[in-house]
Structures are given as C-alpha cells and as structure tokens.
Design an enzyme around this catalytic site. Structure first.
Site, PDB file in Angstrom:
ATOM      1  N   LEU A 105      62.069  11.021  29.003  1.00 35.41           N
ATOM      2  CA  LEU A 105      61.317  11.551  27.977  1.00 35.41           C
ATOM      3  C   LEU A 105      61.925  12.961  27.588  1.00 35.41           C
ATOM      4  CD1 LEU A 105      57.504  10.659  28.480  1.00 35.41           C
ATOM      5  CD2 LEU A 105      59.114   9.840  26.544  1.00 35.41           C
ATOM      6  N   ASP A 106      62.401  13.139  26.080  1.00 37.83           N
ATOM      7  CA  ASP A 106      62.749  14.330  25.918  1.00 37.83           C
ATOM      8  C   ASP A 106      61.506  15.534  25.913  1.00 37.83           C
ATOM      9  OD1 ASP A 106      61.399  14.927  23.358  1.00 37.83           O
ATOM     10  OD2 ASP A 106      62.639  13.199  22.568  1.00 37.83           O
ATOM     11  N   LYS A 107      62.265  16.954  26.080  1.00 39.88           N
ATOM     12  CA  LYS A 107      61.372  17.982  26.164  1.00 39.88           C
ATOM     13  C   LYS A 107      60.226  18.100  25.474  1.00 39.88           C
ATOM     14  CE  LYS A 107      61.794  22.919  27.332  1.00 39.88           C
ATOM     15  NZ  LYS A 107      62.819  24.034  27.413  1.00 39.88           N
TER      16      LYS A 107
END
Length: 263
Positions: A105-107
């Site tokens: 999951l991106d930041k």
C-alpha cells in the site's frame, strides 16, 4: 522458538524434522550432537543463533509459517529495506521473526495488508491473472457520478496499458468502493487522476476473504478458519509471473453481500 526460554535439544531436533525426541535423546547419549561445537548434556536448551550439528551436519529449525493481518497507518512504507526507509512496515510492526508484506500500500494509503514468511502464498495472491480481489474504500475531491463509476469499472488507460474491468460502486457523493484483481503502481490514484479526480483518502478493507477489523496500527494472526478459506481460494492459482493482458473481457460483477465490508 521462544527467544527467552529456549527449547530442549530433543524438541529442537524433532521440530526440525530430523528425528523423534526419543531418537534425539539416543543421539545425545551417543555424543553425536554438538551445540556451538560442544557436546551438550541431556535437556540442554537451544536459543536463537545457536548452531546444532549431528554427526557434523548443521541442523536448522523449520520456520513456523506466519500469517498476519495489519491495519497500516498513513505514512508507513511497505518495504523490507529497513536501512533505506525510516518509517518502514517491518520496524513499525517489530514482529519477533522474519516476515514480509504481501504486495504493498503506498505511503499515503492505509488499511489492510497481509504479512507472512510463506513465499508460495505471496506469489499466488499477487499474480493478477489469478483474479484475487482486493477491496478499497476511496474518498475523492469531486462528486462521484454514474459516468465516473462506469468508466472506472470498464478500464482506464494508465501506464501504457488499460486496467482490467473491475467492480465499482458509489457509496456516498464523494466515496466509492472498488475491487481490483491487479496491482499496478498507484493504480486507483492514477485511474482517478485520468478522469480529473484527486484521491483524498484511500483505505484497503479486504484482501480475498480477509476483512479489515483492526484499529489503525494493530495486527493479528489470521484465524484457522480464515487461513483455510484463503488457501481454498488459492487452489489452482498460477505461481509464475505471466504477462498481464491489456484488457479484461470478463463482465463486471455486482457487489454481493459476502463481499461487502462488515460494519
């Protein structure tokens, strides 16, 4: 292995699949076993970093399979490279044994991510051709229209490809659910941007049969029932890295009750 208590040498050899505990006791009596180069007494305990040899052969303990669900907070990076990223998922969870995230999951996103030490299950879940759904709840900066929903569901051109058809449902004026079976880089954000929308909040709420049911920043082991169902869903999944088709011809399916998030 419990780091503080250790385990008896005969149990260690048994759990490593080398021999039975009774046979291990015989080997110890015969002085065929060494721990860090020294012959142990009966009942000696093994601790992390100890080296056990039988007849000069190194015996390594089998790694117990680990499957955990984690509610990733915004700001945490899904990487195992703890030297490069300060706010990485591995240091944040601080799990006692080696694990790695299944996908990412991106930041700026939050929600459910699974972690494990089982490489086979990682490959089966990640291959987009296996059509294993991941569900997200997304808030955007403009009203969600029927046109937006239809175009998102039928494929958007991003990253020199067309996204696979997927399930999309309007939830509120500014929120929608989406189920993806592929994992292009920042896929949902790029799809929205292509239609002139900006993602305000993105949360993953389901992976396969595993629902998000944890407070932010917490993790738990998968239950025996969850793990059994997940492995059943993964039966026959392709573990090899095959090229992705540019577009899916499968019809868009409607959300069913079993796929909805449990409130």
């Amino acid at each position: 292995m419990e780091e503080n208590k250790g385990i008896r040498i005969n149990k260690y050899l048994s759990e490593a699949g080398f021999c039975s505990r009774r046979k291990a006791d015989e080997l110890i009596e015969q002085k065929r076993v060494t721990i860090n180069g020294k012959i142990p007494e009966m009942g000696t305990k093994i601790f992390p970093n100890d080296e056990v040899h039988v007849d000069g052969k190194l015996i390594e303990a089998k790694e117990k399979p680990v499957y955990i669900a984690f509610n990733k907070p915004v700001g945490i990076v899904c990487t195992t490279d703890t030297k490069v990223e300060k706010d990485n998922i591995i240091d944040y969870i601080n799990y006692p044994t080696r694990i790695f995230p299944i996908g990412r999951l991106d930041k700026a996103s939050e929600g459910l991510i699974l972690l494990t030490n089982d490489g086979d299950i990682v490959n089966k879940i990640l291959r987009s051709r296996n059509n294993h759904g991941k569900e997200y709840l997304v808030k955007v900066n403009r009203p969600v229209t029927d046109d937006f929903v239809n175009r998102m569901a039928n494929g958007i051109k991003i990253l020199d490809t067309i996204t696979k058809k997927c399930e999309v449902e309007k939830v509120t004026d500014y929120d929608f659910r989406i189920v993806l079976t592929q994992g292009l880089n920042r896929q949902i954000r790029r799809m929205c941007e292509a239609l002139g929308y900006e993602v305000v909040k993105l949360k993953r709420i389901r992976v396969l049969n595993i629902q998000l049911d944890l407070p932010v920043g917490k993790y738990r082991d998968l239950t025996a029932s969850e793990l059994s169902t997940m492995k059943e869903l993964l039966k026959g999944s392709n573990k090899t890295n095959e090229p992705q088709a540019k577009a899916s011809k499968k019809p868009t399916r409607k959300f069913s009750g079993k796929n909805r998030r449990k409130n």
